[in-house]
Write a protein that holds these residues in place. Sequence first.
Motif, PDB file in Angstrom:
ATOM      1  N   GLN A 137       0.867  -1.184   0.000  1.00 36.23           N
ATOM      2  CA  GLN A 137       0.000   0.000   0.000  1.00 36.23           C
ATOM      3  C   GLN A 137       0.903   1.233   0.000  1.00 36.23           C
ATOM      4  O   GLN A 137       1.403   1.637   1.046  1.00 36.23           O
ATOM      5  N   VAL A 138       1.125   1.765  -1.187  1.00 40.61           N
ATOM      6  CA  VAL A 138       2.098   2.851  -1.318  1.00 40.61           C
ATOM      7  C   VAL A 138       1.402   4.188  -1.570  1.00 40.61           C
ATOM      8  O   VAL A 138       0.343   4.246  -2.166  1.00 40.61           O
ATOM      9  N   ARG A 139       2.059   5.248  -1.090  1.00 41.11           N
ATOM     10  CA  ARG A 139       1.585   6.586  -1.448  1.00 41.11           C
ATOM     11  C   ARG A 139       2.377   7.112  -2.638  1.00 41.11           C
ATOM     12  O   ARG A 139       1.839   7.743  -3.531  1.00 41.11           O
ATOM     13  N   GLN A 140       3.699   6.846  -2.628  1.00 40.20           N
ATOM     14  CA  GLN A 140       4.554   7.325  -3.709  1.00 40.20           C
ATOM     15  C   GLN A 140       5.720   6.358  -3.892  1.00 40.20           C
ATOM     16  O   GLN A 140       6.366   5.976  -2.923  1.00 40.20           O
ATOM     17  N   VAL A 141       5.952   5.988  -5.129  1.00 38.13           N
ATOM     18  CA  VAL A 141       7.122   5.154  -5.455  1.00 38.13           C
ATOM     19  C   VAL A 141       7.945   5.885  -6.512  1.00 38.13           C
ATOM     20  O   VAL A 141       7.407   6.340  -7.524  1.00 38.13           O
ATOM     21  N   TYR A 142       9.255   5.995  -6.252  1.00 38.02           N
ATOM     22  CA  TYR A 142      10.175   6.606  -7.207  1.00 38.02           C
ATOM     23  C   TYR A 142      11.125   5.538  -7.747  1.00 38.02           C
ATOM     24  O   TYR A 142      11.556   4.644  -7.004  1.00 38.02           O
ATOM     25  N   GLY A 143      11.486   5.660  -9.025  1.00 35.59           N
ATOM     26  CA  GLY A 143      12.536   4.823  -9.607  1.00 35.59           C
ATOM     27  C   GLY A 143      13.591   5.735 -10.199  1.00 35.59           C
ATOM     28  O   GLY A 143      13.283   6.551 -11.073  1.00 35.59           O
ATOM     29  N   LEU A 144      14.830   5.621  -9.710  1.00 35.75           N
ATOM     30  CA  LEU A 144      15.909   6.511 -10.148  1.00 35.75           C
ATOM     31  C   LEU A 144      16.879   5.751 -11.045  1.00 35.75           C
ATOM     32  O   LEU A 144      17.302   4.643 -10.723  1.00 35.75           O
ATOM     33  N   GLU A 145      17.246   6.367 -12.157  1.00 34.49           N
ATOM     34  CA  GLU A 145      18.091   5.685 -13.153  1.00 34.49           C
ATOM     35  C   GLU A 145      18.826   6.736 -13.985  1.00 34.49           C
ATOM     36  O   GLU A 145      18.252   7.774 -14.318  1.00 34.49           O
ATOM     37  N   LEU A 146      20.081   6.449 -14.319  1.00 35.23           N
ATOM     38  CA  LEU A 146      20.867   7.362 -15.154  1.00 35.23           C
ATOM     39  C   LEU A 146      20.588   7.151 -16.641  1.00 35.23           C
ATOM     40  O   LEU A 146      20.514   8.098 -17.422  1.00 35.23           O
ATOM     41  N   SER A 147      20.414   5.898 -17.054  1.00 35.82           N
ATOM     42  CA  SER A 147      20.313   5.565 -18.482  1.00 35.82           C
ATOM     43  C   SER A 147      18.950   5.934 -19.061  1.00 35.82           C
ATOM     44  O   SER A 147      17.912   5.454 -18.607  1.00 35.82           O
ATOM     45  N   GLU A 148      18.992   6.778 -20.084  1.00 34.37           N
ATOM     46  CA  GLU A 148      17.766   7.191 -20.792  1.00 34.37           C
ATOM     47  C   GLU A 148      17.054   5.977 -21.393  1.00 34.37           C
ATOM     48  O   GLU A 148      15.833   5.831 -21.314  1.00 34.37           O
ATOM     49  N   GLY A 149      17.836   5.076 -21.991  1.00 36.72           N
ATOM     50  CA  GLY A 149      17.258   3.880 -22.619  1.00 36.72           C
ATOM     51  C   GLY A 149      16.551   2.994 -21.612  1.00 36.72           C
ATOM     52  O   GLY A 149      15.435   2.508 -21.860  1.00 36.72           O
ATOM     53  N   ALA A 150      17.187   2.787 -20.461  1.00 32.35           N
ATOM     54  CA  ALA A 150      16.571   1.963 -19.415  1.00 32.35           C
ATOM     55  C   ALA A 150      15.269   2.597 -18.936  1.00 32.35           C
ATOM     56  O   ALA A 150      14.259   1.905 -18.732  1.00 32.35           O
ATOM     57  N   LEU A 151      15.274   3.923 -18.772  1.00 31.52           N
ATOM     58  CA  LEU A 151      14.052   4.597 -18.297  1.00 31.52           C
ATOM     59  C   LEU A 151      12.910   4.484 -19.302  1.00 31.52           C
ATOM     60  O   LEU A 151      11.742   4.405 -18.908  1.00 31.52           O
ATOM     61  N   LYS A 152      13.227   4.467 -20.588  1.00 30.76           N
ATOM     62  CA  LYS A 152      12.166   4.272 -21.599  1.00 30.76           C
ATOM     63  C   LYS A 152      11.496   2.919 -21.400  1.00 30.76           C
ATOM     64  O   LYS A 152      10.273   2.789 -21.493  1.00 30.76           O
ATOM     65  N   VAL A 153      12.315   1.896 -21.119  1.00 32.99           N
ATOM     66  CA  VAL A 153      11.764   0.555 -20.869  1.00 32.99           C
ATOM     67  C   VAL A 153      10.928   0.568 -19.592  1.00 32.99           C
ATOM     68  O   VAL A 153       9.811   0.035 -19.550  1.00 32.99           O
ATOM     69  N   ALA A 154      11.454   1.190 -18.530  1.00 31.41           N
ATOM     70  CA  ALA A 154      10.739   1.242 -17.249  1.00 31.41           C
ATOM     71  C   ALA A 154       9.388   1.960 -17.399  1.00 31.41           C
ATOM     72  O   ALA A 154       8.368   1.494 -16.882  1.00 31.41           O
ATOM     73  N   ARG A 155       9.405   3.077 -18.122  1.00 29.66           N
ATOM     74  CA  ARG A 155       8.144   3.830 -18.332  1.00 29.66           C
ATOM     75  C   ARG A 155       7.132   2.989 -19.111  1.00 29.66           C
ATOM     76  O   ARG A 155       5.935   2.986 -18.780  1.00 29.66           O
ATOM     77  N   ALA A 156       7.609   2.280 -20.118  1.00 27.25           N
ATOM     78  CA  ALA A 156       6.707   1.418 -20.902  1.00 27.25           C
ATOM     79  C   ALA A 156       6.105   0.327 -20.011  1.00 27.25           C
ATOM     80  O   ALA A 156       4.917   0.006 -20.113  1.00 27.25           O
ATOM     81  N   ASN A 157       6.919  -0.230 -19.118  1.00 29.86           N
ATOM     82  CA  ASN A 157       6.413  -1.250 -18.203  1.00 29.86           C
ATOM     83  C   ASN A 157       5.359  -0.684 -17.259  1.00 29.86           C
ATOM     84  O   ASN A 157       4.330  -1.315 -17.006  1.00 29.86           O
ATOM     85  N   ALA A 158       5.603   0.517 -16.745  1.00 33.98           N
ATOM     86  CA  ALA A 158       4.638   1.137 -15.831  1.00 33.98           C
ATOM     87  C   ALA A 158       3.311   1.406 -16.533  1.00 33.98           C
ATOM     88  O   ALA A 158       2.231   1.179 -15.977  1.00 33.98           O
ATOM     89  N   ARG A 159       3.395   1.866 -17.796  1.00 33.29           N
ATOM     90  CA  ARG A 159       2.165   2.120 -18.567  1.00 33.29           C
ATOM     91  C   ARG A 159       1.389   0.830 -18.800  1.00 33.29           C
ATOM     92  O   ARG A 159       0.179   0.773 -18.603  1.00 33.29           O
ATOM     93  N   GLN A 160       2.115  -0.190 -19.208  1.00 31.43           N
ATOM     94  CA  GLN A 160       1.475  -1.465 -19.516  1.00 31.43           C
ATOM     95  C   GLN A 160       0.802  -2.069 -18.275  1.00 31.43           C
ATOM     96  O   GLN A 160      -0.286  -2.634 -18.349  1.00 31.43           O
ATOM     97  N   LEU A 161       1.466  -1.937 -17.122  1.00 35.05           N
ATOM     98  CA  LEU A 161       0.951  -2.536 -15.885  1.00 35.05           C
ATOM     99  C   LEU A 161       0.020  -1.585 -15.124  1.00 35.05           C
ATOM    100  O   LEU A 161      -0.554  -1.969 -14.103  1.00 35.05           O
ATOM    101  N   LYS A 162      -0.084  -0.336 -15.631  1.00 36.39           N
ATOM    102  CA  LYS A 162      -0.917   0.689 -14.978  1.00 36.39           C
ATOM    103  C   LYS A 162      -0.531   0.860 -13.507  1.00 36.39           C
ATOM    104  O   LYS A 162      -1.377   0.859 -12.607  1.00 36.39           O
ATOM    105  N   LEU A 163       0.764   1.001 -13.276  1.00 36.32           N
ATOM    106  CA  LEU A 163       1.265   1.201 -11.915  1.00 36.32           C
ATOM    107  C   LEU A 163       1.914   2.582 -11.818  1.00 36.32           C
ATOM    108  O   LEU A 163       2.661   2.987 -12.703  1.00 36.32           O
ATOM    109  N   PRO A 164       1.609   3.319 -10.727  1.00 35.07           N
ATOM    110  CA  PRO A 164       2.048   4.716 -10.628  1.00 35.07           C
ATOM    111  C   PRO A 164       3.447   4.850 -10.027  1.00 35.07           C
ATOM    112  O   PRO A 164       3.607   4.933  -8.823  1.00 35.07           O
TER     113      PRO A 164
END
Length: 284
Positions: A137-164
Amino acid sequence: MATILQTARYIRESIQHAYPEPEAGAIAQLVLEHVLQKNRMQLSLGQQEEVNEEQETQIKQAVERLQKQEPVQYVLGTAHFYGLDLQVDERVLIPRPETEELVDLVVREHQGHSNLQVLDICTGSGCIPLALAANLQVRQVYGLELSEGALKVARANARQLKLPVAWLQQDVFEPLLGIASHSLDIITSNPPYVKEQEKALMRTNVLEFEPHLALFVPDEDPLKYYRRITEIGAELLKTGGRLYFEINEQYGEEVRALLLQAGFKQAQVVQDLFGKDRIVRGEL
């Protein structure tokens, strides 16, 4: 047209030089499940069903990539992690079972807590913050990453799973922006921890295909990420907040000592299912 049974044998035999049994059999199973969109039981019951031409082409293309020792998760574009199906490609590390153990420990220790504020550092595919967002039961979750490419994958996963999850593109060795001091309940990190000198021990499928930025640390300073993330933990965690690291099994005691020196009131080394030192947890 070949049957499912014949196709499974074709995959296994074609990749055996790269992946010996029983691994070849497990990979054949994954390829068939993915391409034919059937589960293990359906494949087992339908062994005499025919594979159509389009599916056959897909399977042949997958086999060609597997013969070059490309990891099956990249070939299929997907990896299973703690009940989630995640997109993965060569921009991100493939999530490992040991990392599921880290997530499981965090979930067990925070079950029943609400409004949790969580930060994952060196987030890669987003597997850790997404699994925590899905199971706590989260209020806010952050994911920190340097790589632009990795973050594109992470964002796509969050969209697909509908997780904030809020994604932060920052270098962990710079001052962290956007998170208030002593506001977090949980920090997790699976930072790079393989020493350069350990490359010789690694399999080709890891060394040639997975991102080196996410794997390796300099031989002369293997604890650089742990030292810095411990500082961040002391600054951003609430009193009683917890920091969880996945570690190189050689450095359990050193990482534990880093946490205690930084003012954490307790720190433990936790072993994985194979009895190796794999996680260090500290409480501020």
